[in-house]
Motif scaffolding. Sequence first.
Motif, PDB file in Angstrom:
ATOM      1  N   SER A 197      -7.169  -3.631   4.520  1.00  0.00           N
ATOM      2  CA  SER A 197      -7.244  -4.528   3.354  1.00  0.00           C
ATOM      3  C   SER A 197      -7.100  -5.996   3.754  1.00  0.00           C
ATOM      4  O   SER A 197      -7.493  -6.891   3.000  1.00  0.00           O
ATOM      5  CB  SER A 197      -6.157  -4.170   2.339  1.00  0.00           C
TER       6      SER A 197
ATOM      7  N   LYS B 111       0.843  -1.184   0.000  1.00  0.00           N
ATOM      8  CA  LYS B 111       0.000   0.000   0.000  1.00  0.00           C
ATOM      9  C   LYS B 111       0.886   1.244   0.000  1.00  0.00           C
ATOM     10  O   LYS B 111       2.070   1.185   0.365  1.00  0.00           O
ATOM     11  CB  LYS B 111      -0.899   0.013   1.246  1.00  0.00           C
ATOM     12  N   GLU B 112       0.302   2.349  -0.379  1.00  0.00           N
ATOM     13  CA  GLU B 112       1.052   3.606  -0.346  1.00  0.00           C
ATOM     14  C   GLU B 112       1.245   4.040   1.104  1.00  0.00           C
ATOM     15  O   GLU B 112       0.309   3.984   1.907  1.00  0.00           O
ATOM     16  CB  GLU B 112       0.296   4.691  -1.124  1.00  0.00           C
TER      17      GLU B 112
ATOM     18  N   GLU C 146      -0.960   1.007   7.108  1.00  0.00           N
ATOM     19  CA  GLU C 146      -1.651   1.301   5.858  1.00  0.00           C
ATOM     20  C   GLU C 146      -2.432   0.103   5.305  1.00  0.00           C
ATOM     21  O   GLU C 146      -3.470   0.255   4.659  1.00  0.00           O
ATOM     22  CB  GLU C 146      -0.669   1.786   4.791  1.00  0.00           C
ATOM     23  N   GLY C 147      -1.918  -1.110   5.537  1.00  0.00           N
ATOM     24  CA  GLY C 147      -2.538  -2.295   4.955  1.00  0.00           C
ATOM     25  C   GLY C 147      -3.521  -3.014   5.863  1.00  0.00           C
ATOM     26  O   GLY C 147      -4.052  -4.068   5.504  1.00  0.00           O
TER      27      GLY C 147
END
Length: 514
Positions: free
Chosen positions: A222, A177-178, A218-219
């Motif tokens: 998800s 992920k960004e 960030e992940g």
Amino acid sequence: SELTINLNQIHNVNFNKRYWRIFIGPWIGNFIQILFDRWFMINLAFEKYPITEGNFLKRSNEFTIPLDMTEFIELWSTDDWNEAIYTKLVKKIFKDKLKINLVEPKISSKIQQKDKSFKLIVKEIILYFVDKYNSIPWPDNSTFFISPYINRKKLFLLQLSLKQWPKFFFKVRPTKKEISFKKRDELKYLLKAKVHDREFENIVRDMISHEMPMVYLEGYNSLLQITKKMNWPDNPKNIFTSTSFYDDDVFKFWAAEKTNNISKLFIYQHGGNFGMMPFSFHEEHQIKIANNFLSWGWKNNNPKVTPFHNINKFKEVELKKDRSKALLILTGVQRYSYHLWCFPISSQFVIHDNNIQSFYKNLRHDIKKEVILRPYKYDYNWGNLLAWKEKFPELKVSTTKDLNDLYVGTKINIHTYNATTILESLGQNVPTLAFWSPIYWELNEYAKEDFNLLKKVGIYHESSESASIFLESIWDDVDNWWCSKEVQEVRIKFINKYNQESINSIKDLLKTLN
């Protein structure tokens, strides 16, 4: 404890400390121990030497941030990652006392993306069909197995005995992920709310947010989508693993949530040295997160530890009659420290290896001619095997993968470290000699009694000198020593505690799981 509060707030969830220990525990445990080592070394360098200037490589902010625990493990052994961490620490600690010169790194040409090999394509096809097979619905009272350290035949029969359809699951990696520096700054702010007067604690608080793997920040959201697509059970009665608790972040995310509800987490011992060490982050973490830790026979004061046995009985070896060789078995450790346990850490390995070289050097010439060196499968850039060949060009070296293939023709196996191989050798009743320094391979009080018995009959030695003298004394008739009543009684007592076998391992495991 603080990260439980902080990460719940950032991700808008409400999980307990055990949930976060299962999910991020291996990373935060290793990271703090790694950081302490690097911080300590830098302070030591500045105490010893009049350092006023330093050259450091320019790195991007994202350079040291791994995707997940798997990538973190790959990074911590590299020079580049450690150089970058050292640079950050020096800047934080000595920025007002040091002239800092930033240097552009030499950029090598980009590595061309390799075409997929035929083997990899076949593997992907097989995994695709395995995934389709695994999509058969699960009953809620099932036991979920992943990386269980049980051979597939036994695992198949075990699941049938549990009255569930046999399934085989494999590790899944998250996607990149960004990086969100906003989210990382938020975590940094929360952590720095408790500034301490100890320098190292403040550095940890300052760096955790920046170095945390993407999958935990960030992940995180998800991962829920990934686990929904994987056909894993919604409410398994038991979750059984041997190694996935450590570096499989998709599994850890799923297991943390399930054990937060009704599922019980069983962790089965993987490898040797367990139950013998007075301290081991790796072992302690497993026992903390598990509902039940199944050992290979040993027991301590922790009620979570259940004495079990080695389900995968080591293959029996039929020894040749005309055996003449001595097999000298080496280990390897990484050049950079990463967690605390009773092994030589980092450069202590050099001292450990020198002791083994002394053992070989002190042997009689006729015995030296019969020694076969078995190096460890990873060198970790020590150049260890090259050093052995330069010092002892006459020494025979074998890189045969399966030790059993070497055992059949060897007169005696010489183990130089406390891990799985000595349990394997003793369990297979192969003539065994072991030596290592108790300075680096510490034993707890529970295990000292057992090793004292091994020492009494000559199996275990605390120095290379003692081991070489004893080997010379039994060399002409190793089997007579090994088959003696005294040696065999000690051997059996030892393996019954640390490598116990079972007549019916499937029946025993069913009873434990139920």
